[in-house]
Design an enzyme around this catalytic site. Structure first.
Site, PDB file in Angstrom:
ATOM      1  N   GLY A  15       0.494  -0.812   0.171  1.00 65.37           N
ATOM      2  CA  GLY A  15      -0.024   0.313   0.298  1.00 65.37           C
ATOM      3  C   GLY A  15       0.939   0.904   0.191  1.00 65.37           C
ATOM      4  O   GLY A  15       0.056   2.432   0.789  1.00 65.37           O
ATOM      5  N   VAL A  50      -2.393  -7.719  -1.708  1.00 64.97           N
ATOM      6  CA  VAL A  50      -1.973  -8.574  -1.125  1.00 64.97           C
ATOM      7  C   VAL A  50      -2.811  -9.205  -0.602  1.00 64.97           C
ATOM      8  O   VAL A  50      -2.115 -10.313   0.188  1.00 64.97           O
ATOM      9  CB  VAL A  50      -1.131  -7.137   0.292  1.00 64.97           C
ATOM     10  CG1 VAL A  50      -0.792  -6.429  -0.204  1.00 64.97           C
ATOM     11  CG2 VAL A  50      -2.696  -7.046   0.679  1.00 64.97           C
ATOM     12  N   TYR A 109     -13.319  -3.898   9.839  1.00 66.06           N
ATOM     13  CA  TYR A 109     -11.764  -2.954   9.939  1.00 66.06           C
ATOM     14  C   TYR A 109     -11.770  -3.486  11.303  1.00 66.06           C
ATOM     15  O   TYR A 109     -10.639  -3.587  11.869  1.00 66.06           O
ATOM     16  CB  TYR A 109     -12.654  -1.227   9.587  1.00 66.06           C
ATOM     17  CG  TYR A 109     -11.306  -0.947  10.000  1.00 66.06           C
ATOM     18  CD1 TYR A 109     -10.907  -0.716   8.580  1.00 66.06           C
ATOM     19  CD2 TYR A 109     -10.691  -0.347  10.682  1.00 66.06           C
ATOM     20  CE1 TYR A 109      -9.599   0.150   8.442  1.00 66.06           C
ATOM     21  CE2 TYR A 109      -9.586   0.799  10.678  1.00 66.06           C
ATOM     22  CZ  TYR A 109      -8.779   0.944   9.219  1.00 66.06           C
ATOM     23  OH  TYR A 109      -7.981   1.392   9.471  1.00 66.06           O
ATOM     24  N   VAL A 110     -12.563  -2.747  12.301  1.00 69.65           N
ATOM     25  CA  VAL A 110     -12.206  -3.595  13.663  1.00 69.65           C
ATOM     26  C   VAL A 110     -12.039  -4.931  14.240  1.00 69.65           C
ATOM     27  O   VAL A 110     -10.603  -5.659  14.875  1.00 69.65           O
ATOM     28  CB  VAL A 110     -13.422  -3.033  14.807  1.00 69.65           C
ATOM     29  CG1 VAL A 110     -13.399  -3.921  16.426  1.00 69.65           C
ATOM     30  CG2 VAL A 110     -13.171  -1.687  14.820  1.00 69.65           C
ATOM     31  N   LYS A 127      -8.474  -5.161  11.668  1.00 71.49           N
ATOM     32  CA  LYS A 127      -7.140  -5.261  13.002  1.00 71.49           C
ATOM     33  C   LYS A 127      -6.750  -5.715  14.044  1.00 71.49           C
ATOM     34  O   LYS A 127      -5.653  -5.785  14.456  1.00 71.49           O
ATOM     35  CB  LYS A 127      -7.171  -3.334  12.889  1.00 71.49           C
ATOM     36  CG  LYS A 127      -7.549  -2.088  12.085  1.00 71.49           C
ATOM     37  CD  LYS A 127      -6.276  -2.388  11.367  1.00 71.49           C
ATOM     38  CE  LYS A 127      -6.092  -1.271   9.632  1.00 71.49           C
ATOM     39  NZ  LYS A 127      -4.443  -1.966   9.183  1.00 71.49           N
TER      40      LYS A 127
HETATM   41  N1  LIG Z   1      -5.738   7.694   7.179  1.00 62.92           N
HETATM   42  C1  LIG Z   1      -5.973   7.018   8.342  1.00 62.92           C
HETATM   43  O1  LIG Z   1      -6.748   7.967   9.683  1.00 62.92           O
HETATM   44  C2  LIG Z   1      -5.454   5.882   9.348  1.00 62.92           C
HETATM   45  C3  LIG Z   1      -6.010   5.274  10.657  1.00 62.92           C
HETATM   46  C4  LIG Z   1      -5.514   4.354  10.849  1.00 62.92           C
HETATM   47  C5  LIG Z   1      -4.827   3.270  10.541  1.00 62.92           C
HETATM   48  N2  LIG Z   1      -4.618   3.528   9.170  1.00 62.92           N
HETATM   49  C6  LIG Z   1      -4.258   2.288   7.980  1.00 62.92           C
HETATM   50  O2  LIG Z   1      -3.397   2.969   7.594  1.00 62.92           O
HETATM   51  C7  LIG Z   1      -2.828   2.177   6.067  1.00 62.92           C
HETATM   52  C8  LIG Z   1      -2.845   2.829   4.939  1.00 62.92           C
HETATM   53  O3  LIG Z   1      -4.173   3.301   5.474  1.00 62.92           O
HETATM   54  P1  LIG Z   1      -3.950   5.074   4.249  1.00 62.92           P
HETATM   55  O4  LIG Z   1      -4.966   6.024   5.386  1.00 62.92           O
HETATM   56  O5  LIG Z   1      -2.805   5.989   3.807  1.00 62.92           O
HETATM   57  O6  LIG Z   1      -5.178   4.852   3.008  1.00 62.92           O
HETATM   58  P2  LIG Z   1      -4.574   5.068   1.510  1.00 62.92           P
HETATM   59  O7  LIG Z   1      -5.693   5.111   0.999  1.00 62.92           O
HETATM   60  O8  LIG Z   1      -4.363   6.526   1.439  1.00 62.92           O
HETATM   61  O9  LIG Z   1      -3.850   4.020   1.021  1.00 62.92           O
HETATM   62  C9  LIG Z   1      -3.802   2.624   1.365  1.00 62.92           C
HETATM   63  C10 LIG Z   1      -3.018   2.148   0.017  1.00 62.92           C
HETATM   64  O10 LIG Z   1      -3.871   0.885  -0.062  1.00 62.92           O
HETATM   65  C11 LIG Z   1      -3.864   0.074  -1.685  1.00 62.92           C
HETATM   66  N3  LIG Z   1      -4.787  -1.300  -1.134  1.00 62.92           N
HETATM   67  C12 LIG Z   1      -5.232  -1.464  -0.370  1.00 62.92           C
HETATM   68  N4  LIG Z   1      -5.779  -2.584  -0.435  1.00 62.92           N
HETATM   69  C13 LIG Z   1      -5.098  -3.411  -1.069  1.00 62.92           C
HETATM   70  C14 LIG Z   1      -4.848  -4.382  -2.060  1.00 62.92           C
HETATM   71  N5  LIG Z   1      -5.815  -5.765  -1.218  1.00 62.92           N
HETATM   72  N6  LIG Z   1      -3.556  -4.458  -2.322  1.00 62.92           N
HETATM   73  C15 LIG Z   1      -2.488  -3.647  -2.138  1.00 62.92           C
HETATM   74  N7  LIG Z   1      -2.371  -2.399  -2.372  1.00 62.92           N
HETATM   75  C16 LIG Z   1      -3.570  -2.507  -1.655  1.00 62.92           C
HETATM   76  C17 LIG Z   1      -4.528   1.147  -2.102  1.00 62.92           C
HETATM   77  O11 LIG Z   1      -4.113   1.206  -3.388  1.00 62.92           O
HETATM   78  C18 LIG Z   1      -4.068   2.459  -2.048  1.00 62.92           C
HETATM   79  O12 LIG Z   1      -2.786   2.631  -2.840  1.00 62.92           O
HETATM   80  C19 LIG Z   1      -4.268   0.466   6.198  1.00 62.92           C
HETATM   81  O13 LIG Z   1      -3.369  -0.460   6.483  1.00 62.92           O
HETATM   82  C20 LIG Z   1      -5.404   1.952   6.989  1.00 62.92           C
HETATM   83  O14 LIG Z   1      -6.006   1.176   7.907  1.00 62.92           O
HETATM   84  C21 LIG Z   1      -5.030   4.667   8.372  1.00 62.92           C
END
Ligand SMILES: NC(=O)c1ccc[n+]([C@@H]2O[C@H](COP(=O)([O-])OP(=O)(O)OC[C@H]3O[C@@H](n4cnc5c(N)ncnc54)[C@H](O)[C@@H]3O)[C@@H](O)[C@H]2O)c1
Length: 250
Positions: free
Chosen positions: A10, A61, A151-152, A155
């Site tokens: 990602g 993934v 999601y919960v 994680k």
């Molecule tokens: N943004 C927040 O507030 C936040 C908070 C807590 C946790 N997270 C976690 O952080 C991580 C990144 O999230 P983000 O906010 O940067 O989101 P984002 O959407 O900006 O980036 C996520 C990336 O993952 C890629 N992706 C999604 N599913 C995929 C798959 N099956 N195979 C390959 N690539 C895939 C997407 O194309 C994207 O580029 C995630 O695991 C998310 O749950 C985010």
């Protein structure tokens, strides 16, 4: 600083992009993996333009065949993965009783199955050299959150995987830890804002009110914690979850 081979899933956007840039700035050779090819390419190009080494890899993934192929591609470009950051993810929120099975599967398969697949595909080479670092990107939502049961659960499962894999891999020199972000401004936040019926600006203001530090997080805030866990000598911390959320809050 020793240059290692790092893989960020990602890595084409948001937090993953921030982590990929930070690892590259430390001198590591970074594989930027994303299911959106142009996104992975753009981040790999950004790293190379800064004079560091990166390769873009396109894979989903949650697909075992694509995971195997991705690890082989990285092996050809840089050698075996030594630092794995399982970050790929997205949310498909809904009330538990309105949650379609396909949204449950899609979210659990990306966050949890994806992390397991990449761990299985990369840890044998880490074990062979007696050094490896795995960081799973969890969330403060691992504890609880409303209208996002998939999601919960994903994680919370990822945090369980982190602790259990840390036990199995500690004797062979591989640490497995998790970073749990709070609200970080990325594309995912835009989706949450739209679902809450607010503009992004309104949403961020609303979220910041409940954060002790008084602001939402940035990908850089999260990358700082990842750099701690992936350091060459961070050998004695494993099976831990570090919440990076501007202070404890729900
Ligand atoms: N943004 C927040 O507030 C936040 C908070 C807590 C946790 N997270 C976690 O952080 C991580 C990144 O999230 P983000 O906010 O940067 O989101 P984002 O959407 O900006 O980036 C996520 C990336 O993952 C890629 N992706 C999604 N599913 C995929 C798959 N099956 N195979 C390959 N690539 C895939 C997407 O194309 C994207 O580029 C995630 O695991 C998310 O749950 C985010």
């Amino acid at each position: 600083m020793r240059s290692r081979v790092a893989l960020v899933t990602g890595g084409g956007s948001g937090i993953g992009q921030g982590i990929a840039l930070a690892l590259a700035a430390q001198g590591h050779r970074v594989a930027v993996l994303d299911r959106v090819e142009e996104a992975a390419r753009a981040v790999a190009d950004e790293i190379r333009e800064a004079g560091d080494a990166a390769v873009a890899v396109c894979a989903d993934v949650s697909d075992p065949g694509q995971v195997e192929r991705a690890v082989a591609e990285i092996g050809e470009a840089f050698g075996a993965v030594e630092i794995l950051v399982n970050n790929a993810g997205f949310a498909k929120d809904n009330h538990v009783l309105d949650m379609p099975l396909e949204d449950w599967d899609a979210v659990v398969d990306t966050h949890l199955r994806g992390a397991f697949l990449f761990l299985k595909a990369t840890a044998p080479a880490m074990r062979a050299v007696g050094w490896g670092r795995v960081v799973n990107i969890s969330s403060i939502s691992a504890i609880v959150d409303d209208e996002r049961v998939n999601y919960v659960a994903a994680k919370a499962g990822l945090e369980g995987l982190t602790r259990a894999a840390a036990l199995d891999l500690a004797p062979v020199g591989i640490t497995v830890n998790a970073v749990g972000p709070g609200v970080v401004v990325t594309r995912m936040t835009e989706v949450s804002a739209a679902r809450a019926g607010r503009t992004l600006e309104e949403h961020l203001k609303h979220q910041a009110k409940g954060i002790p530090r008084g602001r939402t997080g940035t990908p850089h805030d999260i990358a700082r914690a990842v750099l701690f866990f992936t350091a060459e000598d961070a050998d004695y911390v494993t099976g831990q979850v570090l919440y990076v959320s501007g202070g404890p809050h729900g």
